[in-house]
Design an enzyme around this catalytic site. Structure first.
Site, PDB file in Angstrom:
ATOM      1  N   ASP A  45       0.845  -1.201   0.000  1.00  0.00           N
ATOM      2  CA  ASP A  45       0.000   0.000   0.000  1.00  0.00           C
ATOM      3  C   ASP A  45       0.882   1.254   0.000  1.00  0.00           C
ATOM      4  OD1 ASP A  45       0.864  -0.188   2.617  1.00  0.00           O
ATOM      5  OD2 ASP A  45      -1.124   0.000   3.524  1.00  0.00           O
ATOM      6  N   GLU A 182       9.328  -4.210  10.413  1.00  0.00           N
ATOM      7  CA  GLU A 182       9.727  -2.907   9.850  1.00  0.00           C
ATOM      8  C   GLU A 182      10.251  -1.969  10.936  1.00  0.00           C
ATOM      9  OE1 GLU A 182       6.929  -1.110   7.145  1.00  0.00           O
ATOM     10  OE2 GLU A 182       8.073   0.752   7.062  1.00  0.00           O
TER      11      GLU A 182
HETATM   12  O1  KIV Z   1       3.562  -1.089   1.603  1.00  0.00           O
HETATM   13  C1  KIV Z   1       4.721  -1.510   1.578  1.00  0.00           C
HETATM   14  O2  KIV Z   1       5.490  -1.293   0.642  1.00  0.00           O
HETATM   15  C2  KIV Z   1       5.173  -2.296   2.715  1.00  0.00           C
HETATM   16  C3  KIV Z   1       6.633  -2.611   2.823  1.00  0.00           C
HETATM   17  C4  KIV Z   1       7.365  -1.398   3.208  1.00  0.00           C
HETATM   18  C5  KIV Z   1       6.881  -3.731   3.743  1.00  0.00           C
HETATM   19  O3  KIV Z   1       4.376  -2.654   3.529  1.00  0.00           O
END
Ligand code: KIV
Length: 281
Positions: A45, A182
């Site tokens: 997202d 993260e």
């Molecule tokens: O939305 C995204 O790109 C993510 C990654 C940063 C893990 O959730």
């Protein structure tokens, strides 16, 4: 050969084979990401910020996710495609959450990812029982950025770190097949990785996770004036390469150097002279 399965990721963890996951959001980039060998593609997202220009992932909708997931699936044959569930597509109501996850699988994703810890474990259990593979996401979960008050490292105190370890276990028990970690301290990510049997995939979580994930636009240097994160390494400076190519195009058009004969389509002398004589006017 079909697509890489979620079980392959567990096998890789057992074998100590590290793997890369990378985001992609459109057909062209998804093709390149797969051709370059990334076995797992996340339709994150994060598309809200890097593709749609929002300030955070919060405004992203199910329609956005479906649109981009379908394009990525069309651009790939082998990579496992994982689609993020956007903010408020799974928080309010479990029936709606399962139905939304189902729509992402029907769009071609092989699995979905959601943010949250033990509080979403019952939902994860229900999704898995319905046949929906779920990837968890702990630590700095961007959909909660307003609650965190910015992009801050999570799990820094003993209590916060213990909560992340407990959340990882709860998600594993609920049937999540992998966990994104993260922006957490590297030693905490190492501890989580050792304590769960499912693969961990880090972003800003140090070198000891089973896999790593990055946002494609960040590693390609597409945003050279913003999105400077400590956890990102830029493998190219595409922003400047793209700008230079466009500058060249614009100036060649302006001075008349493009197009040349090579980029133009000829007409036979015979057709041309008939046309000039006005035979078909
Ligand atoms: O939305 C995204 O790109 C993510 C990654 C940063 C893990 O959730």
């Amino acid at each position: 050969m079909g697509r890489i399965s979620i079980h392959k990721l567990t096998e890789w963890k057992q074998e100590g084979h590290r793997f890369a996951m990378l985001t992609a959001y459109d057909f062209a980039m998804a093709r390149l990401v797969e051709q370059a060998g990334a076995p797992v593609i996340l339709v994150g997202d994060s598309l809200g910020t890097v593709m749609l220009g929002h300030e955070s992932t919060v405004p992203v909708t199910m329609d956005d996710m479906l649109h981009h997931t379908k394009a990525v699936v069309r651009g790939t044959e082998r990579s496992l495609v994982i689609a993020d569930m956007p903010f408020m597509s799974y928080q309010a109501n479990a029936d709606e959450a399962v139905a939304n996850a189902g729509r992402l699988l029907q769009a071609g994703a092989g699995a979905i990812k959601l943010e949250g810890g033990s509080e979403i474990a019952p939902l994860v259990r229900r999704m898995v029982a319905t046949g929906i593979p779920v990837m968890g996401h702990l630590g700095l979960t961007p959909q909660s950025v307003n609650q965190f008050g910015g992009h801050k490292v999570q799990g820094k105190t003993p209590a916060a770190a213990a909560k992340i370890i407990g959340d990882a276990r709860a998600l594993e028990e609920a049937g999540a097949f992998a966990l994104v970690l993260e922006t957490v301290p590297a030693p905490l990510a190492k501890m989580v990785t050792e304590r769960v049997t499912v693969p961990t995939i880090g972003i800003g979580a140090g070198p000891d996770c089973d896999g790593q994930v990055q946002v494609l636009h960040d590693i390609l240097g597409l945003f050279d004036d913003q999105r400077k994160f400590r956890h990102t390494k830029r493998y190219a400076e595409l922003g400047e390469i793209v700008r230079q190519a466009i500058r060249d195009y614009v100036s060649e058009v302006e001075v008349g150097d493009f197009p040349t004969e090579r980029e133009s389509f000829p007409m036979t002398e015979e057709t041309l002279s008939e046309l000039r004589q006005g035979a078909h006017a």
